[in-house]
Design an enzyme around this catalytic site. Structure first.
Site, PDB file in Angstrom:
ATOM      1  N   THR A 235       0.848  -1.191   0.000  1.00  0.00           N
ATOM      2  CA  THR A 235       0.000   0.000   0.000  1.00  0.00           C
ATOM      3  C   THR A 235       0.882   1.239   0.000  1.00  0.00           C
ATOM      4  O   THR A 235       1.835   1.322   0.773  1.00  0.00           O
ATOM      5  CB  THR A 235      -0.874   0.047   1.285  1.00  0.00           C
ATOM      6  OG1 THR A 235      -1.528  -1.185   1.418  1.00  0.00           O
ATOM      7  CG2 THR A 235      -1.891   1.177   1.242  1.00  0.00           C
ATOM      8  N   ALA A 236       0.569   2.180  -0.897  1.00  0.00           N
ATOM      9  CA  ALA A 236       1.259   3.477  -0.926  1.00  0.00           C
ATOM     10  C   ALA A 236       2.715   3.405  -1.389  1.00  0.00           C
ATOM     11  O   ALA A 236       3.456   4.358  -1.212  1.00  0.00           O
ATOM     12  CB  ALA A 236       1.166   4.191   0.418  1.00  0.00           C
ATOM     13  N   ALA A 237       3.119   2.281  -2.020  1.00  0.00           N
ATOM     14  CA  ALA A 237       4.483   2.226  -2.590  1.00  0.00           C
ATOM     15  C   ALA A 237       4.628   3.349  -3.623  1.00  0.00           C
ATOM     16  O   ALA A 237       5.644   4.051  -3.663  1.00  0.00           O
ATOM     17  CB  ALA A 237       4.727   0.876  -3.259  1.00  0.00           C
ATOM     18  N   GLY A 238       3.592   3.524  -4.430  1.00  0.00           N
ATOM     19  CA  GLY A 238       3.628   4.579  -5.455  1.00  0.00           C
ATOM     20  C   GLY A 238       3.714   5.968  -4.829  1.00  0.00           C
ATOM     21  O   GLY A 238       4.392   6.856  -5.359  1.00  0.00           O
ATOM     22  N   ASP A 239       3.065   6.157  -3.689  1.00  0.00           N
ATOM     23  CA  ASP A 239       3.115   7.475  -3.029  1.00  0.00           C
ATOM     24  C   ASP A 239       4.510   7.735  -2.459  1.00  0.00           C
ATOM     25  O   ASP A 239       5.029   8.855  -2.550  1.00  0.00           O
ATOM     26  CB  ASP A 239       2.058   7.561  -1.918  1.00  0.00           C
ATOM     27  CG  ASP A 239       0.647   7.488  -2.474  1.00  0.00           C
ATOM     28  OD1 ASP A 239       0.451   7.890  -3.636  1.00  0.00           O
ATOM     29  OD2 ASP A 239      -0.259   7.028  -1.756  1.00  0.00           O
TER      30      ASP A 239
HETATM   31  P1  ADP Z   1       1.531   1.832  -7.290  1.00  0.00           P
HETATM   32  O1  ADP Z   1       1.518   1.565  -5.813  1.00  0.00           O
HETATM   33  O2  ADP Z   1       1.234   3.256  -7.625  1.00  0.00           O
HETATM   34  O3  ADP Z   1       0.778   0.841  -8.135  1.00  0.00           O
HETATM   35  P2  ADP Z   1       3.943   0.378  -7.994  1.00  0.00           P
HETATM   36  O4  ADP Z   1       3.299  -0.878  -7.484  1.00  0.00           O
HETATM   37  O5  ADP Z   1       4.383   0.403  -9.413  1.00  0.00           O
HETATM   38  O6  ADP Z   1       3.073   1.677  -7.717  1.00  0.00           O
HETATM   39  O7  ADP Z   1       5.216   0.644  -7.050  1.00  0.00           O
HETATM   40  C1  ADP Z   1       5.923   1.876  -7.071  1.00  0.00           C
HETATM   41  C2  ADP Z   1       7.396   1.582  -6.859  1.00  0.00           C
HETATM   42  O8  ADP Z   1       7.570   0.964  -5.585  1.00  0.00           O
HETATM   43  C3  ADP Z   1       8.028   0.625  -7.868  1.00  0.00           C
HETATM   44  O9  ADP Z   1       8.465   1.320  -9.035  1.00  0.00           O
HETATM   45  C4  ADP Z   1       9.175   0.037  -7.055  1.00  0.00           C
HETATM   46  O10 ADP Z   1      10.312   0.907  -7.109  1.00  0.00           O
HETATM   47  C5  ADP Z   1       8.622   0.033  -5.635  1.00  0.00           C
HETATM   48  N1  ADP Z   1       8.072  -1.296  -5.294  1.00  0.00           N
HETATM   49  C6  ADP Z   1       6.788  -1.718  -5.408  1.00  0.00           C
HETATM   50  N2  ADP Z   1       6.660  -3.012  -5.033  1.00  0.00           N
HETATM   51  C7  ADP Z   1       7.900  -3.413  -4.669  1.00  0.00           C
HETATM   52  C8  ADP Z   1       8.458  -4.652  -4.188  1.00  0.00           C
HETATM   53  N3  ADP Z   1       7.697  -5.732  -4.002  1.00  0.00           N
HETATM   54  N4  ADP Z   1       9.797  -4.684  -3.907  1.00  0.00           N
HETATM   55  C9  ADP Z   1      10.577  -3.591  -4.074  1.00  0.00           C
HETATM   56  N5  ADP Z   1      10.126  -2.403  -4.530  1.00  0.00           N
HETATM   57  C10 ADP Z   1       8.808  -2.313  -4.828  1.00  0.00           C
END
Ligand code: ADP
Length: 295
Positions: A235-239
């Protein structure tokens, strides 16, 4: 407002779940907190209701040293809330009540002109009305402030808006939606790049979850791998990614260096539960970068 349930209720069904968890969220708020924890001086322009959720959010922003002088408190709408039901499998169902978020009008943003004039960068997303997004981009162009638009949640956008934004940061689904394609369709890096360029986007960083991200501009198609971590909650990785990218670009780093910094911040966020609580501090991002061989 999150409840863990044995299964997501079907229409008409009542399911007894676990205890309610109230977690601070919202894309704009998450991104503001991410940037503030990484050391940026952040002014947050947003609209909250006159209710306990609004009070709690405003207090939390102040504790993060976010400038709240342009926060609007609107008595005619409740604060934006998402009702989230999570199954033990991790599957979820979410109903969003945008409330006061939809009451952030162009006039509120125009009042913050002085903040735009001082800012190195404006970061915005689509949990506010398109009219307000367009007015923000126009104001930033008048004040000569660079813009990053995170086009999330996914929706189609007018071509004039896309071509007037310096950098957009969609995920794969959002690129498909912008291009009018079904979200399930897996697009290769070159197809993603062609799609974005056909929309008139000058530069983009496409986030690809655990696969990392892709820098797209006229000359470049550069894949940046994700940092390897054991994910706990994405959750919120994109943020986290957007807040960190904005900080690094505002500091004058190249897009490639900024994307690596953002990937490190996002990777740390996925090792922690929740949205705002999972945003890392600067020292933690720098430690991950140096452990991974980036100085
Ligand atoms: P959103 O949450 O907006 O869908 P993403 O899923 O593409 O965005 O994730 C955003 C960024 O977070 C990715 O480009 C990556 O750098 C990082 N990220 C997401 N999931 C992982 C993971 N499982 N392991 C490491 N980095 C991650």
């Amino acid at each position: 407002m999150v409840v863990t349930c044995p299964h997501i209720p079907r229409p008409g069904e009542t399911v007894i779940g676990g205890d309610l968890a109230m977690v601070a969220g919202g894309k704009g708020a998450n991104q503001a907190v991410a940037a503030a924890r990484l050391g940026a001086s952040v002014t947050f322009v947003a609209c909250l209701g006159h209710d306990p959720f609004g009070d709690a959010a405003e207090d939390a922003f102040r504790k993060e040293s976010i400038d709240t002088r342009y926060l609007v408190r609107d008595g005619s709408a409740p604060s934006g809330v998402a009702l989230i039901c999570v199954e033990e499998s991790g599957e979820n169902a979410i109903a969003v009540a945008p409330g006061a978020n939809s009451h952030l009008v162009p006039q509120h943003v125009l009042r913050a002109r002085a903040a735009f004039e001082q800012a190195d960068l404006v970061l915005l997303q689509l949990e506010i009305s398109l009219e307000t997004v367009a007015a923000t981009v126009e104001l930033a162009s008048e004040t000569g402030t660079q813009v990053i638009l995170n086009p999330a949640p996914a929706r189609a956008l007018p071509a004039e808006l896309l071509s007037s934004v310096g950098l957009i940061t969609p995920n794969r689904t959002e690129v498909a939606t912008l291009c009018g394609l079904p979200a399930e369709k897996e697009m290769s890096p070159s197809r993603l790049s062609e799609g974005l360029q056909s929309l008139g986007c000058t530069r983009a960083v496409v986030t690809l979850g655990a696969q990392g991200c892709l820098i797209v501009d006229k000359q470049t198609l550069l894949e940046i791998p994700a940092f390897r971590v054991d994910p706990v909650d994405t959750t919120a990785a994109g943020d986290a990614f957007n807040g960190a990218l904005a900080v690094a670009i505002a500091e004058g780093q190249s897009l490639e260096t900024a994307a690596v910094f953002a990937s490190a911040a996002a990777a740390i966020s996925v090792t922690r539960l929740g949205a705002q609580p999972s945003m890392p501090a600067r020292a933690q991002v720098e430690e991950l970068l140096s452990t991974a061989g980036f100085s």
